[in-house]
Write a protein that holds these residues in place. Structure first.
Motif, PDB file in Angstrom:
ATOM      1  N   GLU A 154       0.966  -1.202   0.023  1.00 32.41           N
ATOM      2  CA  GLU A 154       0.106   0.014   0.001  1.00 32.41           C
ATOM      3  C   GLU A 154       0.869   1.420   0.120  1.00 32.41           C
ATOM      4  O   GLU A 154       1.617   1.468   0.873  1.00 32.41           O
ATOM      5  N   LEU A 155       0.636   2.047  -0.919  1.00 30.66           N
ATOM      6  CA  LEU A 155       1.453   3.193  -1.007  1.00 30.66           C
ATOM      7  C   LEU A 155       0.815   4.358  -0.075  1.00 30.66           C
ATOM      8  O   LEU A 155      -0.269   4.834  -0.401  1.00 30.66           O
ATOM      9  N   VAL A 156       1.371   4.621   0.841  1.00 25.27           N
ATOM     10  CA  VAL A 156       0.930   5.679   1.771  1.00 25.27           C
ATOM     11  C   VAL A 156       1.174   7.137   1.169  1.00 25.27           C
ATOM     12  O   VAL A 156       0.375   7.655   1.124  1.00 25.27           O
ATOM     13  N   SER A 157       2.369   7.414   1.059  1.00 23.70           N
ATOM     14  CA  SER A 157       2.799   8.558   0.659  1.00 23.70           C
ATOM     15  C   SER A 157       4.186   8.564   0.179  1.00 23.70           C
ATOM     16  O   SER A 157       5.066   8.500   0.866  1.00 23.70           O
ATOM     17  N   VAL A 158       4.816   9.070  -1.081  1.00 23.52           N
ATOM     18  CA  VAL A 158       6.078   9.264  -1.529  1.00 23.52           C
ATOM     19  C   VAL A 158       6.100  10.439  -2.776  1.00 23.52           C
ATOM     20  O   VAL A 158       5.303  10.616  -3.331  1.00 23.52           O
ATOM     21  N   CYS A 159       7.243  10.896  -2.982  1.00 18.02           N
ATOM     22  CA  CYS A 159       7.456  11.935  -3.988  1.00 18.02           C
ATOM     23  C   CYS A 159       8.411  11.281  -4.955  1.00 18.02           C
ATOM     24  O   CYS A 159       8.812  11.712  -5.993  1.00 18.02           O
ATOM     25  N   ARG A 187      -6.888   2.263  -3.187  1.00 17.22           N
ATOM     26  CA  ARG A 187      -7.582   1.662  -1.749  1.00 17.22           C
ATOM     27  C   ARG A 187      -8.845   2.534  -1.668  1.00 17.22           C
ATOM     28  O   ARG A 187      -9.521   3.187  -2.278  1.00 17.22           O
ATOM     29  N   SER A 188      -9.573   2.116  -0.563  1.00 22.90           N
ATOM     30  CA  SER A 188     -11.214   2.563  -0.394  1.00 22.90           C
ATOM     31  C   SER A 188     -11.039   3.874  -0.289  1.00 22.90           C
ATOM     32  O   SER A 188     -12.058   4.747  -0.734  1.00 22.90           O
ATOM     33  N   GLY A 189     -10.131   4.783   0.194  1.00 23.84           N
ATOM     34  CA  GLY A 189     -10.221   6.151   0.614  1.00 23.84           C
ATOM     35  C   GLY A 189      -9.991   7.052  -0.577  1.00 23.84           C
ATOM     36  O   GLY A 189     -10.073   8.218  -0.564  1.00 23.84           O
ATOM     37  N   GLY A 190      -9.495   6.215  -1.762  1.00 21.85           N
ATOM     38  CA  GLY A 190      -9.071   6.837  -3.042  1.00 21.85           C
ATOM     39  C   GLY A 190      -7.639   7.221  -2.951  1.00 21.85           C
ATOM     40  O   GLY A 190      -6.867   7.212  -2.161  1.00 21.85           O
ATOM     41  N   ALA A 191      -7.102   7.606  -4.270  1.00 27.55           N
ATOM     42  CA  ALA A 191      -5.933   7.826  -4.265  1.00 27.55           C
ATOM     43  C   ALA A 191      -5.550   9.381  -4.905  1.00 27.55           C
ATOM     44  O   ALA A 191      -6.395  10.086  -4.967  1.00 27.55           O
ATOM     45  N   GLY A 310      -2.110   6.399  -2.126  1.00 23.31           N
ATOM     46  CA  GLY A 310      -3.348   5.948  -2.161  1.00 23.31           C
ATOM     47  C   GLY A 310      -3.705   4.570  -3.071  1.00 23.31           C
ATOM     48  O   GLY A 310      -4.790   4.182  -3.361  1.00 23.31           O
ATOM     49  N   ILE A 311      -2.790   3.897  -3.493  1.00 23.24           N
ATOM     50  CA  ILE A 311      -2.971   2.648  -4.290  1.00 23.24           C
ATOM     51  C   ILE A 311      -2.391   1.482  -3.688  1.00 23.24           C
ATOM     52  O   ILE A 311      -1.360   1.402  -3.086  1.00 23.24           O
ATOM     53  N   LEU A 312      -2.964   0.347  -3.948  1.00 25.57           N
ATOM     54  CA  LEU A 312      -2.513  -0.816  -3.578  1.00 25.57           C
ATOM     55  C   LEU A 312      -2.017  -1.613  -4.811  1.00 25.57           C
ATOM     56  O   LEU A 312      -2.671  -1.789  -5.681  1.00 25.57           O
ATOM     57  N   VAL A 313      -0.709  -1.993  -4.709  1.00 20.49           N
ATOM     58  CA  VAL A 313       0.257  -2.819  -5.787  1.00 20.49           C
ATOM     59  C   VAL A 313       0.164  -4.111  -5.307  1.00 20.49           C
ATOM     60  O   VAL A 313       0.781  -4.955  -4.344  1.00 20.49           O
ATOM     61  N   GLN A 314      -0.571  -4.997  -6.341  1.00 24.66           N
ATOM     62  CA  GLN A 314      -0.753  -6.524  -6.164  1.00 24.66           C
ATOM     63  C   GLN A 314       0.756  -7.211  -6.615  1.00 24.66           C
ATOM     64  O   GLN A 314       1.434  -8.014  -6.185  1.00 24.66           O
TER      65      GLN A 314
END
Length: 324
Positions: A154-159, A187-191, A310-314
């Motif tokens: 799960e990408l929390v926050s990066v630059c 993710r459910s909260g959006g990206a 805000g994205i999930l990487v499988q």
């Protein structure tokens, strides 16, 4: 008359004397027909089973479906802890098409491409090299339903977004055009941070020059609307009275900024049957020379400096490309 033309051979069976099916192929031994069908593809074998009862019976033979299974299947299956149960080679083949196997200690999955028997792999997010991937401030490892693997990234926050993966060409089907696809979803909260933000991707063979690069987007395509200037109503009334006191007509409203349509290019993700999204990262031809060349795959967004999350990487899926 029944005529079928495949990329391997042509079968013509003619009716004789008003009877049922017939023709010279009807008189061949079933084993001979099965051997012929084994040199086609799974799709061809299923179509050819409609020619006659002899073809239908031969098309169910283990001789046919054994040829469609990978020669190194035993080595692949030995990497999974889940035993396979099947009553025929065709059943085993179809099982592998619809039920990917977790292999390499759960780091990869293996399946077969149903129409043409090509090998398909997915590299799990955990098997990828992700910059800051083990720093909880930037990435988090979590379990979600409807995924092949025990955890996703799960990408929390990066630059600085950078992910790399690879697979040996010897693991793939030879003489096959492959595509590589990033499998992910919001993710459910959006990206955030991906709207109209180009992402650079690359696919190439290690040691064969610079990998081919292209631009994709990690957000579904949406119509771009020009931004209009928003002026508070109270300020608008005051400005109008001020201009009226000078007996002057208000100036025309400024034209909306022009949208650069050239920035819209690049591929956008598409929804998969399993509910995830995928975007093609590139393709490559696997000649199957028997070497240990590594196919290298990369995803980068390191130029804008914008924060995103805000994205999930499988993972990254490598599968034969459809012949359209």
């Amino acid at each position: 008359m029944v005529t079928y033309i495949s990329n391997k051979f042509t079968v013509v069976e003619a009716e004789q004397g008003g009877g049922g099916g017939g023709g010279e192929f009807e008189h061949l031994p079933e084993g001979c027909i099965a051997n012929i069908l084994s040199f086609t593809t799974p799709r061809d074998a299923c179509v050819l089973s409609l020619v006659s009862s002899s073809f239908r019976s031969a098309a169910q033979s283990d001789v046919v479906w054994e040829r469609f299974l990978p020669s190194d299947l035993h080595a692949i299956v030995s990497q999974t802890s889940k035993p396979l149960s099947y009553s025929s080679k065709k059943e085993l083949y179809l099982h592998l098409c619809h039920n990917p196997l977790l292999i390499d200690a759960g780091q990869k999955s293996f399946a077969l491409d149903k129409p043409n028997a090509g090998k398909c792999y997915m590299l799990s997010a955990r098997s990828l090299s992700i910059v800051w991937g083990n720093t909880p401030r930037y990435w988090r490892w979590t379990s979600v339903p409807a995924t092949r693997f025990w955890e996703v990234a799960e990408l929390v926050s990066v630059c600085w977004l950078e992910m790399k993966g690879g697979i040996k060409g010897s693991m793939l089907s030879s003489n096959t055009l492959y595509g590589a696809y990033l499998v992910f979803k919001q993710r459910s909260g959006g990206a955030y941070g991906f709207e109209n933000q180009p992402v650079e991707v690359s696919v190439g063979i290690a040691g064969e020059g610079e990998a081919r690069r292209r631009t994709v987007y990690l957000e579904a395509a949406t119509p771009r609307r020009p931004r209009h200037q928003i002026v508070p109503r109270i300020f608008s009334r005051v400005r109008s009275r001020f201009l009226d006191s000078f007996d002057a007509a208000p100036p025309p409203a400024p034209a909306p900024p022009r949208v650069d349509d050239s920035a819209v290019g690049g591929e956008h993700p598409k929804e998969r049957d399993d509910g995830w999204m995928e975007v093609e990262l590139g393709d490559f031809f696997n000649g199957g020379g028997g070497g240990e060349e590594e196919v290298e795959i990369g995803v980068y967004e390191v130029k804008s400096g914008e924060w995103k999350g805000g994205i999930l990487v499988q993972g990254i899926e490598i599968r034969p490309k459809s012949k359209n």
